[in-house]
Design an enzyme around this catalytic site. Structure first.
Site, mmCIF file in Angstrom:
data_model
loop_
_atom_site.group_PDB
_atom_site.id
_atom_site.type_symbol
_atom_site.label_atom_id
_atom_site.label_comp_id
_atom_site.label_asym_id
_atom_site.label_seq_id
_atom_site.Cartn_x
_atom_site.Cartn_y
_atom_site.Cartn_z
ATOM 1 N N GLY A 26 -5.505 -8.668 3.800
ATOM 2 C CA GLY A 26 -5.645 -7.164 4.369
ATOM 3 C C GLY A 26 -4.967 -7.147 5.984
ATOM 4 O O GLY A 26 -4.267 -7.993 6.311
ATOM 5 N N ASP B 85 3.462 -5.571 -0.913
ATOM 6 C CA ASP B 85 4.934 -5.819 -1.475
ATOM 7 C C ASP B 85 5.969 -6.049 -0.373
ATOM 8 O O ASP B 85 6.790 -6.801 -0.709
ATOM 9 C CB ASP B 85 5.370 -4.403 -2.075
ATOM 10 C CG ASP B 85 4.408 -3.933 -3.364
ATOM 11 O OD1 ASP B 85 3.878 -4.816 -3.960
ATOM 12 O OD2 ASP B 85 4.523 -2.978 -3.711
#
Lengths: 306, 306
Positions: free
Chosen positions: A220, A250
């Site tokens: 993250g 992605d």
């Protein structure tokens, strides 16, 4: 050429509403539709960066037509297999009154993809691997696929001297690692779910032992932990950028595939992956980068060799 | 023949999820799609009861095709005008853990219906009124329509000796009343919004003064209040049936149209309207009746002449 595989694509529909209430009747203010699915997002980021890519996916029904039309309109090269099961939808509801990026999501499961359809799709992908450099397999497998599906594609890629990046979780991730995937990229939660290890380093080492050449764990806003045969690195942005987690993952995969294609050393790949990931987290929709965040962050990413 | 008009139809999509949470990512367990919109629901109820009906609506795009296909599959006679603006969607999310019927709804606004499209649609409806007995106009007008749109259809109906029932709210309801609609059927909240009167009797009398021949106010599980030139009636079910409010209102309109076509006296019309309405409230989707509730309730409805 980077070939992406999205076995369970979707038409992503975004609704903007005043505020969201359970049991309420909402007047939708604006509707946006886009071809969605993790591999398609990877192709979108690569195309946006001027890197040659081909998106592959099985599609069906009117929603499949909408996915095809949107990719064509965006200028993203694609090779889509028509199948009988209709393509699914995802609905993202964003409220004007609320934290930006906190969408309420409804994800349809997707149609059953039978054995014959999978065989035809595998042949379509294999035919497109000749002359390609990297294969990217992204996202969940649709109902009906066996957990070995990505592993089969990894072997097909290696048979053609194409490197394989796999971004998925659970048994499909384990099978891809065992097939010798060149890079697997779980996030911390997916790695925990797949390996049972709370410690990302221990989880990554397990996937390496299973057969993956490199494991990149996305953490993250904290960056990425990478375990390869050449060493262990930790890459972190200069400041945390929160926002769109799907888009961030992605974009990281797109950067890793681009770095592999250019045969960059691992620290350069990871710098690119953290920069694109942060720039994608700041963008409103998956598959796009916030270029201001990218410029602000690109030269300030720390990569530490552990 | 009862002709229904649905100027702003939709593909109604229902999602079943485990439970609903704001900001959460939901795995959709099952997906159902149906042609939706209040006039189409009215035709569905009439068709289900063996009463001849024709559904009219403007439709566009792939979602318009889905609406047409669903009506055809259901055996409901229809005459749909192809228009350029795509047909909208509605999403209803129902949780396994929660009170049945408490759906969370997301209603897309619908495409702009321009003046030329409206003129063509009005001609299509008028052509189908020859030989019909009742016209039913139901639901909101799409963006682009003037508030006089239903009033124009009421005048077209009367020019062909066809009676007109209008179920809408706000300025479009006032204009339909002024055009002399034979029955208008607001619910209590719509009547308050339209007339400013808290008291349903005062609000109904205002719509009669504006020109409506009869005003039927649906009061939810409490039944209906009706103001006509022949008197004022209150009709109530023997027990409250709560549930699907959209379906209940549309079934009441279907019953009123059927009663008008058969030239039943008002008390008989109201008995039918309350029975169908309660049976529809108990059914999971709009346009269907719960036949067990109907049998249980049909002979026990009290109609009081005030």
């Amino acid at each position: 050429m980077i070939v992406t595989v999205t076995p369970n694509p979707a038409l992503d529909i975004s609704y903007r509403v005043e505020h969201v209430g359970i049991g309420a009747s909402h007047r939708v203010r604006s509707v946006h539709e886009r071809a969605g699915g993790k591999g398609l997002n990877v192709s979108r980021v690569l195309h946006d960066q001027g890197i040659a890519t081909l998106a592959t996916a099985p599609v069906g029904g009117a929603l499949g037509d909408a996915v095809r039309d949107d990719l064509t309109a965006a200028g993203i090269e694609h090779s889509l297999l028509p199948v009988s099961g209709p393509t699914r939808r995802t609905i993202a509801v964003v409220a004007d009154e609320g934290t930006p990026g906190e969408a309420t999501l409804f994800n349809e499961p997707g149609s059953h993809l039978g054995e014959a359809d999978w065989r035809r799709f595998r042949e379509l992908v294999a035919a497109r691997l000749d002359g390609a450099s990297v294969l990217v397999c992204s996202g969940s497998l649709p109902p009906g696929c066996t957990v070995d599906s990505y592993a089969e594609l990894v072997r097909d890629a290696h048979a053609r001297a194409v490197l394989a990046v796999v971004d998925t979780a659970g048994p499909a991730l384990l099978a891809a690692a065992e097939a010798g995937a060149d890079v697997v990229k779980p996030n911390a939660a997916e790695l925990r779910e797949t390996t049972g290890h709370d410690d990302p380093l221990a989880g990554a080492q397990q996937l390496r032992e299973r057969g993956a050449a490199a494991v990149v764990v996305s953490l993250g806003p904290d960056g990425m932990l990478t375990v390869t045969g050449e060493g262990v690195w930790r890459a972190a942005p200069p400041f945390a950028v929160s926002g769109n987690p799907t888009g961030a993952g992605d974009a990281a995969v797109a950067a890793l595939a681009a770095g592999i294609e250019r045969q960059e050393p691992w620290p350069a790949r990871l710098r690119r992956a953290v920069a694109w990931s942060a720039a994608a987290a700041a963008a409103p929709v998956a598959g796009e980068l916030d270029h201001r965040v990218f410029r602000d962050i690109a030269d300030r990413i720390e990569v530490e060799h552990l």
